[in-house]
Scaffold this motif. Structure first.
Motif, short mmCIF file in Angstrom:
data_model
loop_
_atom_site.label_atom_id
_atom_site.label_comp_id
_atom_site.label_asym_id
_atom_site.label_seq_id
_atom_site.Cartn_x
_atom_site.Cartn_y
_atom_site.Cartn_z
N GLU A 146 0.87 -1.17 0.00
CA GLU A 146 0.00 0.00 0.00
C GLU A 146 0.91 1.23 0.00
OE1 GLU A 146 -2.69 -0.07 3.26
OE2 GLU A 146 -3.96 -1.63 2.40
N ALA A 147 0.87 1.98 -1.06
CA ALA A 147 1.75 3.14 -1.21
C ALA A 147 0.99 4.42 -0.92
CB ALA A 147 2.31 3.19 -2.62
N GLN A 148 1.64 5.33 -0.16
CA GLN A 148 1.02 6.62 0.18
C GLN A 148 1.88 7.76 -0.36
OE1 GLN A 148 -0.54 5.11 4.51
NE2 GLN A 148 -0.53 7.31 4.10
N ARG A 149 1.22 8.71 -0.98
CA ARG A 149 1.94 9.84 -1.55
C ARG A 149 2.53 10.76 -0.51
NH1 ARG A 149 3.15 11.14 -6.91
NH2 ARG A 149 3.18 13.22 -6.02
N ASP A 150 1.90 10.82 0.68
CA ASP A 150 2.32 11.82 1.65
C ASP A 150 3.39 11.31 2.62
OD1 ASP A 150 0.81 10.05 3.06
OD2 ASP A 150 -0.59 11.52 3.87
N VAL A 151 3.91 10.11 2.42
CA VAL A 151 4.98 9.63 3.29
C VAL A 151 6.32 10.10 2.75
CG1 VAL A 151 3.64 7.63 4.01
CG2 VAL A 151 5.16 7.43 2.04
N SER A 152 7.38 9.84 3.53
CA SER A 152 8.67 10.44 3.19
C SER A 152 9.22 9.93 1.86
CB SER A 152 9.69 10.12 4.30
OG SER A 152 9.82 8.72 4.49
N THR A 153 8.79 8.74 1.43
CA THR A 153 9.31 8.22 0.16
C THR A 153 8.74 8.94 -1.05
OG1 THR A 153 7.60 6.52 0.21
CG2 THR A 153 9.76 5.91 1.05
N GLY A 154 7.70 9.76 -0.82
CA GLY A 154 7.10 10.50 -1.94
C GLY A 154 6.56 9.55 -2.98
N SER A 155 7.00 9.68 -4.22
CA SER A 155 6.49 8.85 -5.29
C SER A 155 7.29 7.57 -5.49
CB SER A 155 6.47 9.64 -6.61
OG SER A 155 7.79 10.02 -6.96
N ASN A 156 8.28 7.33 -4.64
CA ASN A 156 9.10 6.13 -4.75
C ASN A 156 8.52 5.06 -3.84
OD1 ASN A 156 11.14 4.16 -4.57
ND2 ASN A 156 12.70 5.69 -5.06
#
Length: 408
Positions: A146-156
């Motif tokens: 589950e990927a989130q845009r607002d975490v520190s990894t950004g779009s990675n």
């Protein structure tokens, strides 16, 4: 969305580069930097490695965007470790969380049933039989995040892959420290394993990387007759899983125990490693009272050669025959887990090990061999003791632990 069912998996890691956009926007407004791509590292029958993995299949959904990526192929870019779609795919506008699933290789012979409501594969049956089926086995790897845009990894975004199957290898060595017993092996098989499994993914199955296998089908066997019979030494010789690419990729399962005390003829249930072999006693001296006769006293028919005489002690016969082999076995009841590699290390004829026990009625299709003596029953020792063995268990990496299994 069903949060209980997930594809997870650690053959390696995939980085997804994502860009925010509106689905109403024209694709002509995007740059190549906006597209989703994959940067892959992968910790087999060909083991799936980065060098061999050319394509993967990808799925993704998000709130109000059910399966906006639905089984698309992502291919490795020439000369790199990046995977990309033929038609660029983009992060949905106004969406913070996206679920991604992936599996590979892209063309592996499985039937995916992956939707926002549940993720599974159709029944999968690795090839079985006597003629090195392992060379045709495939290594399925699966992943979820589950990927989130607002975490520190950004779009990675990172996907962790796991091998869905269990890998099985069989080694053997001689424990005869003085060389007085010579063991020659002509073949080896795993017998009485379930052939078919249906893979689904459940967040509750945390011990198995969220993978759940349901078994079906009549038990079968896997292995091979060696191209050349091999005389064992004090170091391990690989019987299944060597340079002939014969290691087995099998359905994860709890093998049924062979009850040697209460149910010796348990051919339908108990699992075992079957070995086609012969054992000789070797002594100095070319002459012997019964050498090269059809019969001898208590230690088998005898042959003289090169300053030694040899007693054929298994298979039991009244005539010495170097081309004669018999079947012996080692009962096993291991639990095979997905993403684990099981290396069985057999020791023949050591100070505390013998040459195994007589097997139950054998499956059809195996090479012919000398039948067991009429006075021997299933489970009786071939010589004085059973075969001693250990099992090395670990992920498909260098990190392993040893599990010693005692034989009674």
């Amino acid at each position: 969305m069903n949060a209980k069912v997930k594809l997870l998996g650690m053959a390696g890691m995939v980085s997804l580069m994502l860009a925010s956009c509106s689905k109403e926007e024209s694709r002509s407004g995007y740059t190549s930097d906006d597209a989703i791509t994959f940067n892959t590292r992968i910790s087999r029958a060909t083991e799936t490695t980065l060098e061999k993995l050319k394509d993967i299949r990808v799925y993704a959904d998000a709130m109000d965007y059910p399966m906006f990526i639905d089984g698309l192929k992502a291919s490795k870019a020439e000369g790199s470790n990046y995977f990309e779609f033929a038609t660029p795919q983009y992060w949905p506008s106004g969406i913070n969380k996206v679920r991604f699933w992936a599996y590979g290789p892209y063309d592996i012979k499985v039937t995916p049933n992956i939707t926002a409501k549940g993720q599974s594969f159709g029944a999968y049956t690795p090839k079985s039989g006597t003629d090195n089926p392992g060379k045709d086995h495939e290594d399925l790897i699966v992943a979820y995040t589950e990927a989130q845009r607002d975490v520190s990894t950004g779009s990675n975004v990172t996907l962790n892959f796991h091998h869905a199957m269990s890998q099985v290898v069989v080694n053997a060595k001689s424990g005869s420290t003085d060389g007085s017993r010579e063991v020659t092996v002509a073949g080896a098989w795993i017998v009485n394993a379930k052939p078919t499994g249906t893979l689904s993914f459940d967040s509750q199955a945390t011990d198995n990387n969220h993978m759940k296998w349901d078994l079906s089908g009549d038990k079968t066997f896997y292995g091979l007759e060696l191209n050349n019979a091999t005389k064992l030494t004090s170091t391990n010789t690989t019987l299944i899983g060597g340079s002939d690419n014969s290691s087995l990729m099998l359905i994860p399962q709890q093998l049924d125990k062979w009850d040697l005390v209460n149910d010796k003829p348990n051919a339908e249930n108990g699992a075992y490693i079957l070995v086609l072999c012969r054992v000789e006693l070797k002594h100095k001296g070319e002459t012997h009272p019964n050498a090269d006769s059809d019969t001898s006293a208590d230690d088998g028919p005898i042959h003289s050669e090169g300053g030694y005489h040899y007693h054929q002690i298994f298979p039991v016969s009244d005539k010495f025959d170097r081309t004669a082999y018999g079947y012996t076995c080692v009962p096993i009841n291991t639990e095979w887990l997905p993403n684990k590699k099981y290396i069985y290390n057999l020791e023949f004829c050591g100070s505390k090990s013998g040459a195994g026990v007589y097997p139950p009625a054998l499956p059809d299709g195996l090479p012919k061999a000398v039948e067991k003596p009429e006075d021997k029953d299933t489970g009786d020792n071939v010589l004085e003791q059973p075969i001693k063995f250990t099992v090395t268990v670990g992920d498909w990496t260098n990190a392993v632990q040893n599990e010693n299994i005692g034989m009674q």
